[in-house]
Design an enzyme around this catalytic site. Structure first.
Site, PDB file in Angstrom:
ATOM      1  N   LYS A 195       0.675  -1.067   0.075  1.00  0.00           N
ATOM      2  CA  LYS A 195      -0.023  -0.040   0.407  1.00  0.00           C
ATOM      3  C   LYS A 195       0.588   1.184   0.139  1.00  0.00           C
ATOM      4  CE  LYS A 195      -0.602   0.106   5.260  1.00  0.00           C
ATOM      5  NZ  LYS A 195      -1.362  -0.732   6.404  1.00  0.00           N
TER       6      LYS A 195
ATOM      7  N   TYR B 263      16.858  30.051   3.814  1.00  0.00           N
ATOM      8  CA  TYR B 263      15.753  30.751   4.003  1.00  0.00           C
ATOM      9  C   TYR B 263      16.124  30.984   6.084  1.00  0.00           C
ATOM     10  CZ  TYR B 263      13.151  30.279  -0.049  1.00  0.00           C
ATOM     11  OH  TYR B 263      13.177  30.126  -1.858  1.00  0.00           O
TER      12      TYR B 263
END
Ligand SMILES: *Cc1c(COP(=O)(O)O)cnc(C)c1O
Length: 376
Positions: A35, A268
């Site tokens: 999955k 940043y």
């Protein structure tokens, strides 16, 4: 060339499956849980390797995943474990005799029973997870209802809530007891040869009684431990299941190099400031590609077999590394994000520790659109 390369090791998958085979014996089947894009490893690549390596069945969450596999593997048995929204409207896709669909309500069973060909129906029982499944307390009433309505039922399943979290397993044992009682109740109503299953990686390793007719192995198929507690539990029980081999390697390359003076900010928010002459490398991988932003100023990648510290914030598509101590590193050189370089290794567990999550989440977040490269 892609900005990242994701390699899957066929021999690691084979090794991990062989390890479970030895553990579970011939009576229990091995279901490879693929999955969520095979926990980030790549759905179809992993399905193909797992089937080649002798997995008996595949397990997925959604009908979409089952259908994707079916397009390529026409005969594979696929267990669909999650709930299916608007089940009644998905009849065409669900009419497949090699789909094994887990249901939590009798209405779902009634809808599936009318399909032709009929998928195999497995009933999920909630024994203490409080997620999907009929409440174990209602087993008697529901077994009676299914029997009276003459609905087909092929299997019965439950899922453990906390095997991975503790070295003391009373909650799992309580769940196992409730599941066994539920199986008995169904047997009393004539359901005598149901396929019974409850074990995922941790419970398959720890509890021989939980292996039953099949085990649903996800995380350890990929060579990762469900948790440290699982390892400790095995050692407390004086059991040794052997080593797992991680199946995935994640690489990128140095895209740019800069020499920075002392006192220079990086990235940043200017969260990192150099204190000495610093050689900095930029790699083209950021949080879009699946790196956790909590790795900002926290964690390493491998360059020439050495650890290179992550400097400043992880950007959307880029990350900066300190390569001051790796003078030979040059543009184009390999950088290992997960895997081995020389004698060094960075594992999904390292990332999980650095970012406060679990290895499951680390690998599942790797961007699905990179091609998966299968190696022997
Ligand atoms: C994901 C899942 C598994 C596999 O669990 P692992 O801990 O990854 O082995 C098994 N059963 C169900 C119902 C699941 O959702």
């Amino acid at each position: 060339m892609q900005s990242s390369q994701i390699y899957l090791s066929r021999s690691a998958f084979s090794h991990n499956i062989a390890l479970f085979r030895k553990l579970i014996g011939p009576k229990s089947k091995f279901t490879a849980i693929v999955k969520s894009n095979a926990y980030g490893h790549g759905l179809l690549a992993t399905a193909s390797i797992a089937l080649d390596a002798g997995a008996d069945y595949l397990g997925v969450n959604s009908i979409e995943e089952a259908v994707s596999i079916r397009r390529v593997f026409s005969k594979a048995t696929i267990l669909i474990m999650g709930s299916i929204p608007n089940l009644a409207e998905r009849k065409a896709e669900l009419a497949d005799e090699n789909f094994w669909v887990l249901v939590s309500r009798v209405e779902e069973l009634e809808i599936l029973a009318k399909l032709s060909p009929t998928p195999k129906i497995h009933l999920k029982v909630d024994t203490g997870m409080s997620r999907l499944g009929i409440p174990y307390q209602n087993a008697e009433v529901i077994a009676k209802e299914i029997a009276e309505k003459k609905l087909p039922l092929s299997g019965i399943a439950t899922h453990f809530a906390s095997t991975e979290d503790f070295t003391e397993h009373s909650h799992s044992m309580l769940q196992l007891g409730r599941f066994q009682e539920t199986i008995d109740t169904f047997a009393k109503h004539g359901f005598i040869d149901l396929i019974c299953h409850c074990a995922s990686s941790a419970s398959a390793m720890l509890f021989s009684e939980a292996r039953m007719d099949l085990v649903r192995v996800g995380i350890s198929l990929y060579g990762l431990w469900p948790s440290l507690e699982t390892k400790l539990s095995l050692s407390l029980m004086k059991k040794d299941v052997g080593m797992l081999k991680p199946a995935l390697t994640w690489k990128t390359q140095i895209q740019h190099i800069q020499n920075l003076n002392p006192g220079t900010f990086v990235g940043y928010g200017s969260t990192f400031k150099t204190t000495h002459d610093t050689r900095l490398a930029v790699v083209p991988v950021g949080y879009y590609e699946g790196l956790d932003r909590k790795l900002s100023n926290n964690g390493y990648m491998l360059v020439h077999g050495e650890r290179a510290k992550i400097l400043g914030r992880i950007c959307m598509n880029m990350t900066m590394l300190d390569i001051t101590h790796i003078p030979d590193a040059k543009i184009g050189d390999d950088v290992v994000i997960l895997g081995k370089s020389g004698n060094e290794v960075i594992s999904a567990d390292d990332h999980a520790t650095w970012t406060g999550t679990i290895n499951y989440e680390v690998v599942t977040k790797i961007l699905g659109s990179f091609p998966r490269i299968i190696e022997d």
